[in-house]
Design a protein around this motif. Structure first.
Motif, mmCIF file in Angstrom:
data_model
loop_
_atom_site.group_PDB
_atom_site.id
_atom_site.type_symbol
_atom_site.label_atom_id
_atom_site.label_comp_id
_atom_site.label_asym_id
_atom_site.label_seq_id
_atom_site.Cartn_x
_atom_site.Cartn_y
_atom_site.Cartn_z
ATOM 1 N N LEU A 155 8.738 16.496 -0.136
ATOM 2 C CA LEU A 155 7.553 16.023 0.577
ATOM 3 C C LEU A 155 7.689 14.605 1.126
ATOM 4 C CD1 LEU A 155 4.754 17.394 -1.775
ATOM 5 C CD2 LEU A 155 5.630 18.389 0.340
ATOM 6 N N TYR A 156 8.543 13.783 0.520
ATOM 7 C CA TYR A 156 8.678 12.400 0.975
ATOM 8 C C TYR A 156 9.130 12.378 2.428
ATOM 9 C CZ TYR A 156 8.154 10.057 -3.545
ATOM 10 O OH TYR A 156 7.660 9.546 -4.712
ATOM 11 N N GLU A 209 1.136 17.930 8.435
ATOM 12 C CA GLU A 209 1.737 19.155 7.883
ATOM 13 C C GLU A 209 1.329 19.335 6.421
ATOM 14 O OE1 GLU A 209 5.979 19.328 8.263
ATOM 15 O OE2 GLU A 209 5.912 18.907 10.411
ATOM 16 N N ILE A 210 1.360 18.248 5.682
ATOM 17 C CA ILE A 210 1.003 18.316 4.259
ATOM 18 C C ILE A 210 -0.460 18.687 4.099
ATOM 19 C CG2 ILE A 210 0.815 16.983 2.117
ATOM 20 C CD1 ILE A 210 3.252 15.326 3.135
ATOM 21 N N VAL A 211 -1.339 18.047 4.870
ATOM 22 C CA VAL A 211 -2.771 18.344 4.786
ATOM 23 C C VAL A 211 -3.030 19.797 5.179
ATOM 24 C CG1 VAL A 211 -5.041 17.856 5.794
ATOM 25 C CG2 VAL A 211 -3.551 15.980 5.112
ATOM 26 N N ALA A 259 0.829 -1.203 0.000
ATOM 27 C CA ALA A 259 0.000 0.000 0.000
ATOM 28 C C ALA A 259 0.863 1.253 0.000
ATOM 29 C CB ALA A 259 -0.931 -0.011 1.205
ATOM 30 N N ALA A 260 1.992 1.213 0.702
ATOM 31 C CA ALA A 260 2.860 2.380 0.772
ATOM 32 C C ALA A 260 3.538 2.655 -0.567
ATOM 33 C CB ALA A 260 3.914 2.188 1.858
ATOM 34 N N SER A 261 3.684 1.631 -1.399
ATOM 35 C CA SER A 261 4.411 1.824 -2.655
ATOM 36 C C SER A 261 3.520 2.237 -3.823
ATOM 37 C CB SER A 261 5.176 0.555 -3.002
ATOM 38 O OG SER A 261 4.283 -0.493 -3.248
ATOM 39 N N VAL A 262 2.212 2.105 -3.687
ATOM 40 C CA VAL A 262 1.291 2.466 -4.760
ATOM 41 C C VAL A 262 0.703 3.841 -4.462
ATOM 42 C CG1 VAL A 262 -0.811 1.834 -5.971
ATOM 43 C CG2 VAL A 262 0.742 0.050 -5.183
ATOM 44 N N ALA A 313 3.981 10.786 3.334
ATOM 45 C CA ALA A 313 4.614 10.625 4.649
ATOM 46 C C ALA A 313 5.250 9.241 4.793
ATOM 47 C CB ALA A 313 3.589 10.858 5.748
ATOM 48 N N ALA A 314 4.657 8.233 4.165
ATOM 49 C CA ALA A 314 5.175 6.855 4.275
ATOM 50 C C ALA A 314 6.405 6.623 3.414
ATOM 51 C CB ALA A 314 4.081 5.866 3.885
ATOM 52 N N GLN A 315 6.679 7.518 2.479
ATOM 53 C CA GLN A 315 7.846 7.358 1.597
ATOM 54 C C GLN A 315 9.095 7.833 2.328
ATOM 55 O OE1 GLN A 315 6.995 5.684 -1.269
ATOM 56 N NE2 GLN A 315 5.059 5.860 -0.174
#
Length: 98
Positions: free
Chosen positions: A50-51, A57-59, A22-25, A95-97
């Motif tokens: 952003l990664y 913070e992004i939202v 899920a984190a990679s898609v 955030a997961a990247q």
């Protein structure tokens, strides 16, 4: 009984790998961010990377761009194209990247 054990073992392996998959898609819209926001730390750019950033913070930034409370050159127009759910999904993925 041995077959059931094998099936349960395989199911456990598959289920444990789902968060990684899920984190990679990227969710719809997330891939467009890399046009300006570099995905590599080595790239020198005045545009924020952003990664790995905090999803909240992004939202917050995207919501500010969208409602005009955060000044921008193009992000206000880009942010208006996303719903709250889409922004949260994109932010969580970014955030997961690492």
């Amino acid at each position: 009984m041995k077959t059931l054990s094998v099936i349960l073992g395989m199911a456990t392996i598959v289920a444990s790998s789902l968060p990684v998959l899920a984190a990679s898609v990227p969710p719809p819209g997330a891939a467009s961010c890399s046009g300006c926001h570099s995905s590599t730390a080595a790239a020198a750019s005045p545009v924020t990377r952003l990664y790995g950033r905090d999803a909240n913070e992004i939202v917050t930034a995207m919501t500010g761009f969208r409602d005009g409370s955060v000044p921008s050159t193009v992000m206000n127009r880009i942010a208006k194209g996303f719903t709250d759910d889409e922004l949260r999904a994109i932010a969580a993925w970014l955030a997961a990247q690492k």
